[in-house]
Scaffold this motif. Structure first.
Motif, mmCIF file in Angstrom:
data_model
loop_
_atom_site.group_PDB
_atom_site.id
_atom_site.type_symbol
_atom_site.label_atom_id
_atom_site.label_comp_id
_atom_site.label_asym_id
_atom_site.label_seq_id
_atom_site.Cartn_x
_atom_site.Cartn_y
_atom_site.Cartn_z
ATOM 1 N N TYR A 32 -15.686 5.398 -16.012
ATOM 2 C CA TYR A 32 -15.278 5.748 -14.419
ATOM 3 C C TYR A 32 -14.921 7.219 -14.131
ATOM 4 O O TYR A 32 -15.351 7.693 -13.028
ATOM 5 C CB TYR A 32 -14.477 4.883 -13.849
ATOM 6 C CG TYR A 32 -15.022 3.446 -13.695
ATOM 7 C CD1 TYR A 32 -16.138 3.200 -12.798
ATOM 8 C CD2 TYR A 32 -14.683 2.586 -14.626
ATOM 9 C CE1 TYR A 32 -16.626 1.728 -12.642
ATOM 10 C CE2 TYR A 32 -15.198 1.091 -14.453
ATOM 11 C CZ TYR A 32 -16.229 0.805 -13.348
ATOM 12 O OH TYR A 32 -16.658 -0.481 -13.349
ATOM 13 N N TYR A 33 -14.348 7.874 -15.054
ATOM 14 C CA TYR A 33 -13.752 9.224 -14.963
ATOM 15 C C TYR A 33 -14.303 10.018 -16.205
ATOM 16 O O TYR A 33 -13.559 10.592 -16.831
ATOM 17 C CB TYR A 33 -12.366 9.351 -14.897
ATOM 18 C CG TYR A 33 -11.976 8.518 -13.579
ATOM 19 C CD1 TYR A 33 -12.015 9.123 -12.494
ATOM 20 C CD2 TYR A 33 -11.431 7.181 -13.678
ATOM 21 C CE1 TYR A 33 -11.635 8.464 -11.130
ATOM 22 C CE2 TYR A 33 -10.891 6.423 -12.651
ATOM 23 C CZ TYR A 33 -10.811 6.948 -11.505
ATOM 24 O OH TYR A 33 -10.861 6.434 -10.299
ATOM 25 N N PRO A 34 -15.720 10.130 -16.511
ATOM 26 C CA PRO A 34 -16.231 10.693 -18.044
ATOM 27 C C PRO A 34 -15.696 11.996 -18.054
ATOM 28 O O PRO A 34 -15.241 12.521 -18.953
ATOM 29 C CB PRO A 34 -17.658 10.476 -17.659
ATOM 30 C CG PRO A 34 -17.919 10.386 -16.282
ATOM 31 C CD PRO A 34 -16.635 9.546 -15.661
ATOM 32 N N LEU A 40 -5.677 -3.491 -25.396
ATOM 33 C CA LEU A 40 -5.378 -3.006 -24.027
ATOM 34 C C LEU A 40 -5.965 -1.364 -24.063
ATOM 35 O O LEU A 40 -6.313 -0.925 -23.004
ATOM 36 C CB LEU A 40 -3.973 -3.039 -23.604
ATOM 37 C CG LEU A 40 -3.683 -2.765 -22.452
ATOM 38 C CD1 LEU A 40 -4.466 -3.275 -21.209
ATOM 39 C CD2 LEU A 40 -2.176 -2.871 -21.995
ATOM 40 N N LEU A 41 -5.394 -0.448 -25.187
ATOM 41 C CA LEU A 41 -5.674 0.652 -25.237
ATOM 42 C C LEU A 41 -7.272 0.961 -25.375
ATOM 43 O O LEU A 41 -7.858 1.848 -24.669
ATOM 44 C CB LEU A 41 -5.062 1.525 -26.447
ATOM 45 C CG LEU A 41 -4.947 2.946 -26.646
ATOM 46 C CD1 LEU A 41 -4.408 3.642 -25.412
ATOM 47 C CD2 LEU A 41 -4.258 3.353 -27.825
ATOM 48 N N SER A 42 -7.814 0.108 -26.027
ATOM 49 C CA SER A 42 -9.323 0.300 -26.020
ATOM 50 C C SER A 42 -9.999 0.044 -24.602
ATOM 51 O O SER A 42 -10.835 0.814 -24.228
ATOM 52 C CB SER A 42 -9.854 -0.609 -27.151
ATOM 53 O OG SER A 42 -9.588 -0.450 -28.570
ATOM 54 N N TYR A 43 -9.443 -0.893 -24.099
ATOM 55 C CA TYR A 43 -10.005 -1.323 -22.679
ATOM 56 C C TYR A 43 -9.726 -0.145 -21.815
ATOM 57 O O TYR A 43 -10.695 0.196 -21.068
ATOM 58 C CB TYR A 43 -9.289 -2.587 -22.250
ATOM 59 C CG TYR A 43 -9.922 -3.026 -20.918
ATOM 60 C CD1 TYR A 43 -10.831 -3.606 -20.813
ATOM 61 C CD2 TYR A 43 -9.000 -2.814 -19.590
ATOM 62 C CE1 TYR A 43 -11.276 -4.406 -19.544
ATOM 63 C CE2 TYR A 43 -9.274 -3.002 -18.352
ATOM 64 C CZ TYR A 43 -10.776 -3.596 -18.317
ATOM 65 O OH TYR A 43 -10.886 -4.132 -17.305
ATOM 66 N N LEU A 44 -8.619 0.422 -21.682
ATOM 67 C CA LEU A 44 -8.000 1.400 -20.514
ATOM 68 C C LEU A 44 -9.021 2.772 -21.061
ATOM 69 O O LEU A 44 -9.434 3.398 -20.169
ATOM 70 C CB LEU A 44 -6.798 1.878 -20.853
ATOM 71 C CG LEU A 44 -5.717 0.717 -20.222
ATOM 72 C CD1 LEU A 44 -4.150 0.905 -20.602
ATOM 73 C CD2 LEU A 44 -6.081 0.533 -18.824
ATOM 74 N N THR A 45 -9.161 3.024 -22.286
ATOM 75 C CA THR A 45 -10.109 4.061 -22.768
ATOM 76 C C THR A 45 -11.307 3.943 -22.203
ATOM 77 O O THR A 45 -12.062 4.874 -21.809
ATOM 78 C CB THR A 45 -9.742 4.419 -24.330
ATOM 79 O OG1 THR A 45 -8.337 4.444 -24.623
ATOM 80 C CG2 THR A 45 -10.573 5.538 -24.526
#
Length: 196
Positions: A157-159, A146-151
């Motif tokens: 999307y917000y580089p 989940l952390l990998s996905y959110l990161t």
């Protein structure tokens, strides 16, 4: 997991859900790494060479052994009680093959009682023994997945905002700062010097 290795695995696996991301985290550990090609093959073809007794245990992981919990269920299938399964869990968690080897005789006898053929029992034992080189439990893999996905979501999307937060998090570490500044450059994000 190294970034390049992670990308290669994700592409080969054709990641289609968060469950694949969770599995990839676990599949990159020594105890499960050899199962990766079979995971990909079974996912793409929807097939399995898994023994029918193992189907309920392996169904959610494309019919391969990935997580510690699956290994403990296999020990339960072989007739191990809770206390004995806890010995196996500790052997996996502490990477202690010597303790795991002590369980082999009862493990094989348990599957003989289930009318398994010798070659299948030996193949399963090798797979289970490999888990003592270190495998993930499902909870850890879910948290990291989940952390990998959110990161990845934030970075995509917000580089600029993501990289700013990342740079701020390592401001006291010049080596990490240089690494992330190079990443900013590769992403065409300008990092301005301090401006008083």
């Amino acid at each position: 997991m190294e970034s390049f290795e992670c990308k290669r695995m994700a592409i080969e696996c054709e990641v289609s859900s968060i469950y694949d991301v969770v599995a990839l985290n676990a599949l990159n550990r020594p105890g499960a790494k050899l199962s990766f090609p079979e995971y990909v093959k079974n996912k793409k073809e929807g097939t399995s060479s898994c023994h029918k007794d193992l189907m309920p245990i392996f169904k959610s992981t494309n019919y391969v052994l990935i997580y510690q919990e699956q290994t403990l269920k296999i020990f339960g299938l072989a007739g191990f009680d809770e206390t004995e399964r806890d010995v196996a869990r500790r052997s996996i968690g502490k990477k202690c093959q010597e303790d795991m080897v002590k369980l082999e005789k009862k493990f094989k006898e348990g599957f003989k009682k289930l009318n398994w053929i010798e070659s299948d029992i030996n193949d399963l034992w090798k797979l289970v023994l490999k888990q003592s080189e270190y495998s993930f439990n499902l909870g850890h893999s879910q948290a990291y997945g989940l952390l990998s996905y959110l990161t990845a979501y934030l970075k995509y999307y917000y580089p600029a905002q993501y990289m700013k937060a990342l740079l701020n998090s390592v401001k006291d570490n010049p080596q990490q700062m240089a690494k992330y500044m190079a990443e900013c450059e590769s992403m065409s994000i300008k990092v301005l010097p301090p401006n008083i």
